[in-house]
Write an enzyme that holds these catalytic residues in place. Structure first.
Site, short mmCIF file in Angstrom:
data_model
loop_
_atom_site.label_atom_id
_atom_site.label_comp_id
_atom_site.label_asym_id
_atom_site.label_seq_id
_atom_site.Cartn_x
_atom_site.Cartn_y
_atom_site.Cartn_z
CE LYS A 112 25.36 -6.03 8.88
NZ LYS A 112 23.90 -6.25 8.15
C1 LIG Z 1 23.41 -4.72 9.20
C2 LIG Z 1 22.37 -4.17 7.97
C3 LIG Z 1 22.26 -2.26 7.58
C4 LIG Z 1 22.44 -1.86 8.40
O1 LIG Z 1 23.87 -1.65 8.51
P1 LIG Z 1 24.35 -0.64 10.05
O2 LIG Z 1 26.04 -1.03 9.38
O3 LIG Z 1 24.57 -1.69 11.18
O4 LIG Z 1 23.97 0.85 10.27
C5 LIG Z 1 21.17 -1.75 6.94
N1 LIG Z 1 20.31 -3.27 6.00
C6 LIG Z 1 20.63 -4.62 6.12
C7 LIG Z 1 19.65 -5.74 5.20
C8 LIG Z 1 21.55 -4.88 6.85
O5 LIG Z 1 21.45 -5.87 7.03
#
Ligand SMILES: *Cc1c(COP(=O)(O)O)cnc(C)c1O
Length: 465
Positions: A112
């Site tokens: 993120k």
């Molecule tokens: C948010 C997240 C995901 C999923 O990603 P999306 O964009 O919501 O599909 C997968 N792994 C981790 C560690 C995340 O923080």
């Protein structure tokens, strides 16, 4: 390049307006008015760019000329200057068929950070340039919240409120969010699950009077800028793997998926001309999207708690963007289907569209034991400690690909964030110093029950303080 809504009633609007609008005012999601397609020559030229240069090259197609190059360059430098790896998103070879794209070298140890550190800079830029008050409001299954807070804590003109489901995020995720001391941060710990949090956020954004009166801004992947920032590492990793293998041929990407944001970024990269083979959608037991890809039916099931809490999502808010493209950019049909989804809780797509889905995606839902087994296996075989989300992606590669294919699997988080699962594998890990330090800090959060009016009451207090 301008932006339009998947439901056809907004647009065309500019880049900064699209960023500030977040959720489209007609309830849809914003998408670019056209997808730029890059030539192989351009892509090959981009192979020699640094990560930061590549961000600028890709963004130049999307910013509608609204941000002076020097300003963008400064924001990009500030966004990725805090990463612990000079390559930002380095690629590690596990074996000839499998590379891991490490996306966890940012300040909060999950992917993120790639988009949200940039969005923090961008919100701050808009607040300063336009003298605007910005109130970021978001829901998190754990990682988005920590990263968004990190990106804007203490910033002038900005307040941020994050809803997370009580007791359904990992301990480290909770600490990262709640140990921040700055007064422009409010953490609401909500009785319920992530879908409840996300639904409330969507309702508040859909109330246009509330949205404008309270200067709401979005950091969830309903915001197109977040998707855009995530397309960059698909290009970057493809180039690194191509240099390592000496080949320029399709590569599969496996993506641990919750809200369909990250994998949609991969889809966009493919549409822009990157030689992507299969997009492998990996889920945990919350496998609504796996079922969609196999059966063409989109229907949330019962919420399950798993070892990969950041993927504990049933209603994938970003799915609508893909639906728009797979239905041939037919906004009226998207509108109809989303209305139907709202009333009946389920939709299905025509046979022809399903064939298209299946030519682009493979999917696999990984259960808890298989997730833990994958972590143990890779630790034993390759001395590589996968986090439980990354393990789902890797397990899906094993299920969905053949000998001889080259796969890049997205490593979406550092294992230290999910020690609960790692311990169940009997593995003791050493925490990075930044994470160990969290355990000594006091926490600040407000508990609310799952009712919208209670969230609104807390927001009123926070915004008027
Ligand atoms: C948010 C997240 C995901 C999923 O990603 P999306 O964009 O919501 O599909 C997968 N792994 C981790 C560690 C995340 O923080």
């Amino acid at each position: 390049m301008e932006y339009i809504s998947t439901r056809g009633k907004i647009g065309k609007i500019g880049f900064i307006d699209a960023f500030m609008m977040g959720l489209a005012d007609d309830g849809g999601l914003l998408v670019p008015s056209e997808i730029p397609v890059l030539s192989e020559t351009t892509l090959k030229e981009w192979q020699s760019l640094s990560y930061q240069e590549l961000v600028l090259a890709i963004f130049s197609y999307f910013t509608n000329g609204e941000i002076p190059e020097a300003d963008l360059k400064e924001m990009v430098a500030a966004s990725y200057g805090t990463f612990r790896d000079p390559e930002v998103t380095p690629v590690r070879r596990i074996h000839d068929g499998l590379y891991l794209l490490e996306l966890f070298h940012g300040p909060t140890f999950a992917f993120k950070d790639i988009a949200l550190q940039f969005m923090g800079q961008f919100y701050s830029y808009v607040a300063t340039k336009q003298g605007k008050k910005i109130h970021i409001l978001g829901a998190t299954s754990g990682d988005t919240g920590a990263s968004a807070i990190e990106g804007v804590k203490g910033k002038e003109g900005i307040k941020i409120c994050i809803l997370h489901p009580t007791g359904k995020v990992s301990k480290v995720q909770e600490l990262q969010m709640t140990t921040v001391r700055e007064d422009n941060v409010l953490n609401l710990s909500v009785e319920g699950n992530f879908d409840d949090c996300q639904r409330m956020i969507k309702e508040l954004f859909a109330d246009l009077d509330f949205k404008s009166a309270n200067h709401l801004a979005a950091i969830n992947s309903i915001n197109f800028v977040r998707i855009l920032a995530q397309t960059v590492y698909y290009f970057y990793s493809y180039f690194q793997v191509s240099k390592a293998t000496g080949k320029w041929e399709p590569v599969n990407f496996s993506v641990p998926t919750g809200n369909f944001g990250d994998i949609f970024a991969g889809y966009l990269a493919k549409r822009m001309g990157l030689p992507v083979g299969k997009l492998i959608l990996a889920t945990n037991e919350n496998n609504i999207l796996e079922r969609f890809i196999h059966e063409g039916v989109y229907m949330p099931g019962d919420f399950r708690m798993t070892y990969s809490p950041s993927m504990d999502i049933q209603v994938a808010s970003n799915f609508e963007r893909y639906l728009y493209y797979v239905l041939g950019e037919d906004a009226a049909q998207v509108n109809r289907l989303m209305e139907q989804f709202k009333t009946e809780g389920e939709i299905s797509i025509p046979e022809e569209a399903l064939r298209k889905v299946q030519s682009e995606f493979a999917a696999y839902g990984v259960d808890g034991q298989e997730c833990l087994d994958t972590i143990s296996d890779y630790q034993a075989k390759y001395c590589y400690l996968l986090d439980p989300h990354t393990a789902c992606g890797v397990a899906a590669v094993e299920k969905c690909t053949d000998e001889g294919e080259i796969n890049i699997s997205l490593a979406t988080a550092h294992p230290a964030k999910f020690d609960e699962a790692i311990r169940l594998c009997g593995i003791e890990q050493k925490f990075p110093a930044e994470i160990s330090a969290l355990f000594d800090k006091p926490q600040r959060q407000t508990l609310v029950d799952g009712k919208l009016e209670d969230v609104v009451a807390e927001l009123d207090k926070f915004y008027n303080a």
